[in-house]
Write a protein that holds these residues in place. Structure first.
Motif, PDB file in Angstrom:
ATOM      1  N   GLU A  65       0.869  -1.173   0.000  1.00  9.12           N
ATOM      2  CA  GLU A  65       0.000   0.000   0.000  1.00  9.12           C
ATOM      3  C   GLU A  65       0.903   1.220   0.000  1.00  9.12           C
ATOM      4  N   GLY A  66       1.063   1.815  -1.167  1.00  9.69           N
ATOM      5  CA  GLY A  66       1.988   2.922  -1.345  1.00  9.69           C
ATOM      6  C   GLY A  66       2.574   2.872  -2.737  1.00  9.69           C
ATOM      7  N   VAL A  67       3.665   3.604  -2.937  1.00 11.23           N
ATOM      8  CA  VAL A  67       4.306   3.733  -4.245  1.00 11.23           C
ATOM      9  C   VAL A  67       5.654   3.014  -4.218  1.00 11.23           C
ATOM     10  N   VAL A  68       5.926   2.224  -5.254  1.00 13.83           N
ATOM     11  CA  VAL A  68       7.261   1.662  -5.466  1.00 13.83           C
ATOM     12  C   VAL A  68       8.002   2.632  -6.382  1.00 13.83           C
ATOM     13  N   TYR A  69       9.148   3.152  -5.926  1.00 11.07           N
ATOM     14  CA  TYR A  69       9.733   4.358  -6.511  1.00 11.07           C
ATOM     15  C   TYR A  69      11.212   4.133  -6.838  1.00 11.07           C
ATOM     16  N   ALA A  70      11.583   4.342  -8.105  1.00  8.70           N
ATOM     17  CA  ALA A  70      12.989   4.305  -8.518  1.00  8.70           C
ATOM     18  C   ALA A  70      13.525   5.730  -8.502  1.00  8.70           C
ATOM     19  N   ASP A  71      14.393   6.028  -7.546  1.00  6.29           N
ATOM     20  CA  ASP A  71      14.864   7.402  -7.359  1.00  6.29           C
ATOM     21  C   ASP A  71      15.907   7.770  -8.411  1.00  6.29           C
ATOM     22  N   ASN A  72      16.160   9.062  -8.537  1.00 12.28           N
ATOM     23  CA  ASN A  72      17.138   9.528  -9.515  1.00 12.28           C
ATOM     24  C   ASN A  72      17.776  10.826  -9.056  1.00 12.28           C
ATOM     25  N   LYS A  73      18.939  11.122  -9.635  1.00 12.66           N
ATOM     26  CA  LYS A  73      19.619  12.382  -9.394  1.00 12.66           C
ATOM     27  C   LYS A  73      20.530  12.662 -10.571  1.00 12.66           C
TER      28      LYS A  73
ATOM     29  N   ASN B 293      20.017  12.733 -13.706  1.00 11.02           N
ATOM     30  CA  ASN B 293      19.805  11.760 -14.785  1.00 11.02           C
ATOM     31  C   ASN B 293      20.406  10.388 -14.496  1.00 11.02           C
ATOM     32  N   ASN B 294      20.855  10.173 -13.268  1.00  8.76           N
ATOM     33  CA  ASN B 294      21.263   8.839 -12.838  1.00  8.76           C
ATOM     34  C   ASN B 294      20.120   8.236 -12.032  1.00  8.76           C
ATOM     35  N   GLY B 295      19.770   6.998 -12.343  1.00  8.98           N
ATOM     36  CA  GLY B 295      18.612   6.399 -11.697  1.00  8.98           C
ATOM     37  C   GLY B 295      18.917   5.107 -10.995  1.00  8.98           C
ATOM     38  N   SER B 296      17.861   4.455 -10.590  1.00  9.46           N
ATOM     39  CA  SER B 296      17.952   3.146  -9.956  1.00  9.46           C
ATOM     40  C   SER B 296      17.112   2.161 -10.753  1.00  9.46           C
ATOM     41  N   THR B 297      17.036   0.932 -10.263  1.00 12.14           N
ATOM     42  CA  THR B 297      16.326  -0.123 -10.986  1.00 12.14           C
ATOM     43  C   THR B 297      15.288  -0.760 -10.082  1.00 12.14           C
ATOM     44  N   ILE B 298      14.092  -0.949 -10.613  1.00 15.11           N
ATOM     45  CA  ILE B 298      13.021  -1.677  -9.934  1.00 15.11           C
ATOM     46  C   ILE B 298      12.700  -2.913 -10.755  1.00 15.11           C
ATOM     47  N   VAL B 299      12.712  -4.080 -10.114  1.00  9.96           N
ATOM     48  CA  VAL B 299      12.289  -5.328 -10.763  1.00  9.96           C
ATOM     49  C   VAL B 299      11.197  -5.942  -9.901  1.00  9.96           C
TER      50      VAL B 299
END
Length: 465
Positions: free
Chosen positions: A270-278, A280-286
């Protein structure tokens, strides 16, 4: 003499050319043979353990092993005969632990409970719940079982009146991972020597500590977090059928820049699954979902990927109730969604969508989007390339004469074998500049268009028209 030699050379050259011409017209036959080694395959092994009390499988039982509600000084439980069986095809190493549950009413009683293994005191319940002791540990080959451990609990005779009415809640926990047993093709049996046990969590504090370290994190109970939390290191989160609530359902579980968050199993977020960035560098969600996996958000996103992120979703159901953006919203490098069901919960024709992507590459396969009033798929990058295979995309509601296209795209779109239910345009080419005069960048085949009531527009058209 010189003329004679020249004539001979010319004649020889002509003969060679003629011979080559004849050879080119011949069919050569060569001895040949073919040998095939058939039946090669790669099949992953299984890691599966069973926790037994005698012959009873207590890993699936709803009956606690140590259940008694009138403890008093000197009271002893019946002995439990605890053992572990390896039901998988791979060797495992395991630990049998006691893990704390709800301890807010314990009054420190765990310090007054002795744990006996065999007929000897092994420590207090507090020792075990603190993680300094385990009931058993070892390595089991496929099909093997551990020697049973006779375990019982006893309240110290010296326990005082301060423990009256106290409650100490705990779980018997079995964790297992790969063991160094199997040998690879190079004669190495140490390739899995660094395999780690999962971290099993039951409280918000345990969850926050686990995601700071990373690794495999499993939920033993439903967990309610007080706000957004960030995964600090690569983490695999196994919900194990439980519910993780992030704040009020509108806050985020974030993968920090440069990390990978993998979510698997069944259960609910219950909430948001979030791939953060800074920058233009990001993260990965699988997300590798099992049956009954749900992300339900009271935000306008259920899954979000910032710039430079990569999102991969395999299965699951996704819902967001607030208007704006997309239930699955990716600003990153790539978005892949397979076998998912996506529902737009907001009742608006403006801004909302089921999938919104400005990624360079977007791939949707067998995806179902119930967009209601909103756009089912909104592809916003004029340089993006999107492939859609199969699936069902529905925008079937309008409000006061206003309605949304079902699929809107810029860039290129290759779509096949999909069903598109429309109340407005089915597939809309939406490039804004320079203003197009015809639909561009679209390849399609095997599409089925279904007209909803009060349908306007065409199956395929330009936004400008």
């Amino acid at each position: 003499m010189e003329k004679t030699n020249n004539k001979k050379l010319i004649a020889s050259a002509a003969l060679i050319v003629a011979s080559i011409a004849l050879l080119l017209g011949l069919t050569f036959a060569w001895f040949t043979d073919t040998v095939a080694n058939k039946g090669n395959k790669i099949q992953a092994g299984t890691l599966k353990v069973q926790l037994l009390n005698g012959t009873d499988d207590i890993g699936v039982s709803s009956t606690p092993v140590f259940a008694y509600d009138t403890w008093e000084p000197g009271y002893s439980t019946a002995k439990a005969s605890l053992s572990v069986k390896n039901n998988g095809s791979l060797a495992v190493k395991y630990e049998l632990r006691l893990q704390s549950g709800e301890m807010s009413q314990s009054k420190g009683m765990e310090n007054a409970i002795d744990v006996y293994v065999g007929d000897q005191i092994s420590g207090t319940l507090a020792d075990y719940l603190g993680g300094s002791k385990t009931l058993d540990s070892g390595t089991l080959t496929a099909g093997a079982s551990s020697t049973a451990k006779e375990v019982y609990l006893k309240m110290k005779e010296s326990a005082g009146s301060q423990y009256q009415g106290a409650v100490a809640d705990f779980d018997i926990l079995l964790v297992a991972t790969q063991a160094t047993s199997e040998i690879d093709g190079f004669g190495n049996d140490q390739y899995d020597k660094d395999a780690k046990y999962p971290t099993v969590v039951a409280t918000p504090a345990e969850f926050e500590a686990a995601i700071a370290e990373g690794g495999i994190v499993q939920l033993a109970e439903d967990v309610v977090l007080d706000g957004s939390k960030t995964i600090a290191a690569d983490t695999t989160l196994d919900l194990r059928g439980k519910t993780l609530t992030v704040g009020n359902g509108a806050d985020s579980l974030k993968a920090a820049v440069g990390t990978t968050l993998t979510i698997e199993g069944s259960g609910t977020i219950e909430g948001v699954v979030y791939a953060d960035n800074k920058f233009n560098n990001g993260s990965t969600i699988v997300i590798d979902a099992s049956d009954n996996f749900v992300v339900s958000s009271s935000h306008d996103w259920a899954v979000y990927g910032g710039s430079g992120s990569n999102i991969v979703i395999n299965g699951g159901t996704y819902t967001a109730t607030q208007k704006g953006a997309g239930v699955i919203h990716c600003l990153g490098s790539s978005l892949t969604v397979r076998d998912a069901i996506i529902t737009v919960g907001s009742a608006t024709v403006m801004n909302s969508s089921g999938v919104r992507s400005s990624a360079a590459n977007t791939y949707l396969e067998n995806v179902t989007v119930n967009a209601n009033y909103s756009t089912a798929v909104d592809l916003t990058s004029e340089y993006g390339a999107t492939v859609i295979k199969g699936g069902s995309f529905t925008t079937d509601k309008e409000s006061s004469g206003f309605s949304s296209p079902t699929i809107s795209y810029q860039g290129t779109l290759d779509i096949s074998d999909a069903t598109i239910t429309r109340v407005n345009t089915g597939i809309e080419y939406a490039r804004s500049w320079p203003t197009p005069t015809e639909v561009e960048g679209l390849v399609y085949s095997g599409l089925t268009f279904v007209k909803a009531s009060n349908c306007i527009g065409d199956d395929i058209d330009l936004r400008s028209k």
